[in-house]
Motif scaffolding. Sequence first.
Motif, PDB file in Angstrom:
ATOM      1  N   ARG A 147       0.861  -1.178   0.000  1.00 18.73           N
ATOM      2  CA  ARG A 147       0.000   0.000   0.000  1.00 18.73           C
ATOM      3  C   ARG A 147       0.900   1.231   0.000  1.00 18.73           C
ATOM      4  N   ALA A 148       0.565   2.190  -0.827  1.00 14.90           N
ATOM      5  CA  ALA A 148       1.395   3.391  -0.980  1.00 14.90           C
ATOM      6  C   ALA A 148       1.552   4.158   0.335  1.00 14.90           C
ATOM      7  N   SER A 149       0.574   4.078   1.211  1.00 11.71           N
ATOM      8  CA  SER A 149       0.615   4.875   2.434  1.00 11.71           C
ATOM      9  C   SER A 149       1.421   4.225   3.562  1.00 11.71           C
ATOM     10  N   TYR A 150       1.948   3.024   3.350  1.00 10.72           N
ATOM     11  CA  TYR A 150       2.728   2.340   4.375  1.00 10.72           C
ATOM     12  C   TYR A 150       4.176   2.209   3.928  1.00 10.72           C
ATOM     13  N   ARG A 209       8.186  -2.779  -1.957  1.00  5.30           N
ATOM     14  CA  ARG A 209       7.294  -2.141  -2.936  1.00  5.30           C
ATOM     15  C   ARG A 209       8.087  -1.477  -4.052  1.00  5.30           C
ATOM     16  N   SER A 233       7.826   0.656   2.723  1.00  7.04           N
ATOM     17  CA  SER A 233       8.087  -0.062   1.475  1.00  7.04           C
ATOM     18  C   SER A 233       8.101  -1.582   1.622  1.00  7.04           C
TER      19      SER A 233
END
Length: 138
Positions: free
Chosen positions: A104-107, A136, A109
């Motif tokens: 998820r982009a908000s967490y 990520r 890598s």
Amino acid sequence: MIAYVTVGADDITRAKRFYSAFLPALDYALKEGPEGLSYALPVAPGQSIVLPDFYVKPTFDGHPASAGNGAMIAFEANSQSQVRDLHAAALAAGGLDEGQPGFRASYGSHFYVGYLRDPQGNKIALFSNNPVEPGRDG
């Protein structure tokens, strides 16, 4: 430190099927009793109790169980593949998908997570944050 987490369930049989699809793979052992389900981590001789315990029980007031709005319980897996496997097992055991496993982009890598709802509607996260695995960004 969190000592235990309890969720309510109207159908203990359905809840057992769901939670037993993934908690034993995370080393939680099940004890059943008339008061519901108790999942606990193993304790070696001479070792202190490992927390938190996780309980699935009928409500104390006799009213229908309900999921907390904004509440979520997260269980840490050992790897991204274990997150995928346990997410799939929980879906097959009656869970509902709330977000396929992935980054998820908000967490961070390396934070790899999948989301579910148990048969009662409680939100569950299965995650891995293993820095040895690919992240990520690569």
